[in-house]
Design a protein around this motif. Sequence first.
Motif, short mmCIF file in Angstrom:
data_model
loop_
_atom_site.label_atom_id
_atom_site.label_comp_id
_atom_site.label_asym_id
_atom_site.label_seq_id
_atom_site.Cartn_x
_atom_site.Cartn_y
_atom_site.Cartn_z
N ARG A 292 -22.29 -11.27 -47.13
CA ARG A 292 -22.87 -10.71 -48.35
C ARG A 292 -21.99 -9.62 -48.93
N VAL A 293 -21.46 -8.75 -48.07
CA VAL A 293 -20.58 -7.69 -48.54
C VAL A 293 -19.31 -8.27 -49.12
N CYS A 294 -18.75 -9.28 -48.46
CA CYS A 294 -17.53 -9.93 -48.97
C CYS A 294 -17.78 -10.47 -50.38
N ALA A 295 -18.89 -11.16 -50.57
CA ALA A 295 -19.21 -11.71 -51.89
C ALA A 295 -19.41 -10.60 -52.92
N GLN A 296 -20.08 -9.52 -52.51
CA GLN A 296 -20.32 -8.39 -53.43
C GLN A 296 -19.01 -7.76 -53.88
N LEU A 297 -18.02 -7.78 -53.02
CA LEU A 297 -16.72 -7.20 -53.36
C LEU A 297 -15.82 -8.17 -54.13
N GLY A 298 -16.39 -9.32 -54.49
CA GLY A 298 -15.65 -10.30 -55.28
C GLY A 298 -14.94 -11.34 -54.46
N GLY A 299 -15.24 -11.43 -53.17
CA GLY A 299 -14.56 -12.36 -52.30
C GLY A 299 -15.17 -13.75 -52.31
N THR A 300 -14.42 -14.70 -51.81
CA THR A 300 -14.83 -16.09 -51.68
C THR A 300 -15.15 -16.40 -50.22
N LYS A 301 -15.57 -17.64 -49.97
CA LYS A 301 -15.79 -18.07 -48.59
C LYS A 301 -14.49 -17.99 -47.80
N GLU A 302 -13.37 -18.31 -48.46
CA GLU A 302 -12.07 -18.21 -47.81
C GLU A 302 -11.76 -16.76 -47.43
N ASP A 303 -12.08 -15.83 -48.32
CA ASP A 303 -11.88 -14.41 -48.02
C ASP A 303 -12.71 -13.98 -46.81
N PHE A 304 -13.95 -14.50 -46.75
CA PHE A 304 -14.80 -14.16 -45.61
C PHE A 304 -14.14 -14.59 -44.30
N HIS A 305 -13.64 -15.80 -44.24
CA HIS A 305 -13.05 -16.30 -42.99
C HIS A 305 -11.75 -15.58 -42.66
N ILE A 306 -10.96 -15.24 -43.67
CA ILE A 306 -9.73 -14.47 -43.43
C ILE A 306 -10.08 -13.10 -42.87
N GLY A 307 -11.07 -12.44 -43.48
CA GLY A 307 -11.48 -11.13 -42.99
C GLY A 307 -12.01 -11.18 -41.57
N ALA A 308 -12.82 -12.20 -41.26
CA ALA A 308 -13.36 -12.33 -39.90
C ALA A 308 -12.23 -12.56 -38.89
N ALA A 309 -11.25 -13.39 -39.26
CA ALA A 309 -10.14 -13.68 -38.35
C ALA A 309 -9.29 -12.44 -38.09
N ASN A 310 -9.24 -11.53 -39.05
CA ASN A 310 -8.48 -10.29 -38.88
C ASN A 310 -9.29 -9.16 -38.26
N SER A 311 -10.55 -9.42 -37.97
CA SER A 311 -11.44 -8.37 -37.47
C SER A 311 -11.31 -8.19 -35.97
N PHE A 312 -11.82 -7.05 -35.50
CA PHE A 312 -11.79 -6.73 -34.07
C PHE A 312 -13.05 -5.96 -33.75
N VAL A 313 -13.73 -6.34 -32.65
CA VAL A 313 -14.96 -5.67 -32.24
C VAL A 313 -14.77 -5.00 -30.88
N ILE A 314 -15.19 -3.74 -30.82
CA ILE A 314 -15.33 -3.05 -29.54
C ILE A 314 -16.80 -3.14 -29.15
N SER A 315 -17.09 -3.98 -28.17
CA SER A 315 -18.45 -4.10 -27.64
C SER A 315 -18.63 -2.98 -26.62
N ALA A 316 -19.43 -1.98 -26.98
CA ALA A 316 -19.51 -0.75 -26.19
C ALA A 316 -20.85 -0.68 -25.46
N ASP A 317 -20.81 -0.92 -24.18
CA ASP A 317 -22.01 -0.88 -23.33
C ASP A 317 -21.58 -0.28 -22.00
N ASP A 318 -22.33 0.67 -21.49
CA ASP A 318 -21.87 1.46 -20.35
C ASP A 318 -21.53 0.61 -19.13
N ALA A 319 -20.66 1.15 -18.31
CA ALA A 319 -20.11 0.45 -17.15
C ALA A 319 -20.59 1.10 -15.85
N HIS A 320 -20.48 0.36 -14.75
CA HIS A 320 -20.91 0.86 -13.44
C HIS A 320 -19.86 1.78 -12.85
#
Length: 434
Positions: A292-320
């Motif tokens: 939805r944000v990609c579309a609001q910023l004027g992006g296409t479905k192709e832009d969405f997939h390019i952005g997702a492919a360039n993304s990185f997530v830090i999954s932060a959950d405490d460790a033992h």
Amino acid sequence: MIERLIRWLNQSTSNFLAAKTITDELNAKGFKALRQNEEWDIKPGGRYYLLKNGSAVFAFTTGKGLSSYRNGCRIIAAHSDSPCLRLKPNPEIYGDGGVVSLNVEKYGGGILYTWFDRPLSMSGRITVKSDKKFQPREIVFDLKRPVAIIPHLAIHFNRGVNEGNHLSVQKDMRPVVGYFDASTLEKARSHKGVMMEMIAKECGVESEDILDYEISLYPVISAQRCGINNEYISSGRIDDLSMAFAGLEALLSTCYTDSDNMRILAIFDNEETGSGTRQGAASPVLRDLMERVCAQLGGTKEDFHIGAANSFVISADDAHAWNPNYNEKYDPTNHPVIGKGPVIKINSNCKYMTDSYGAAIFKELCQEAGVKWQMFVNHSDMAGGSTLGNILTSQLDLNGVDVGSAIWAMHSAVETAGVNDHLDMVKVFKCFWK
């Protein structure tokens, strides 16, 4: 910063209160609230957040607009829920002498015996009648005082208690709220019981107008520093609120700076029960937001997939953290120690999303932040748990890494973390969002 963490932990006594704590801070920083059932107007350089179910929060900054989105979203994910006891419907059980105890069920995988003999309060959400049938009113509350206790059986009636003690949630874990005379009980039962009467009064409504509720019990123990050098933090709900608030701290301190990437803080709910809800990591909520944000910023479905492919997530959950009393439970060469830096979590059977690519990026971030890192791998003869990372990638094709701060007694009513570890994790998160 540690005093803020302690204050946030004390305020966030349930998933709903954690979300409120986070959104209060976002509002104070000028973030604009969005609703899924309304039109959005997303602009470059904007700061926004979405509250889902009152218990999950997704805050983001749009950077330079579509170009920042295409460069990739930098996502920190954590969760708002912690193991606890929750009230069932029709919760009151009446016993000899007018005693009232509560019918509860276990939420998540808590260490049950740590809940005995602690003063307990209640917080959560009630849903109340309104003039619109499909829009009942929701009230988040916290009693903030001890109203119940789960009394343990004396050792004289169970001489083998210290050799092992199987616990039944239904039988052994019933909180007692007090004794009442017959007339008081009769009157209260005509108004949904003594607990609903008390909660209704706290929330300023009539008990008859309460349609339903989601109420958690929590130990009335303030978060505090401890240790001979004040190097530890002792509190309930450290897993995973310490990571949620580390992400919040980093976002609030970087949200006014320019970025070539879109920043997202994703605080999901229901991780402790598998994430399979509409506000959990297995839902499409984050993917929908990014599309939805990609579309609001004027992006296409192709832009969405390019952005997702360039993304990185830090999954932060405490460790033992390595526990010096149980050395045999840990991997001999990969057991993190409290106070020695952020932990990268690895599992060859893919219980975590970490691979060498994601781990390398996080190590580079640690080096840039000037902090040490540690590795966690399970003892080879013990099965481990999973967390947000792999679940999230069932909805989004993302690169990433699973990390956390090392803590003792994960899922106890009271857990222990390291002061320096929290400070170091915030430093890394800030570098991630620079």
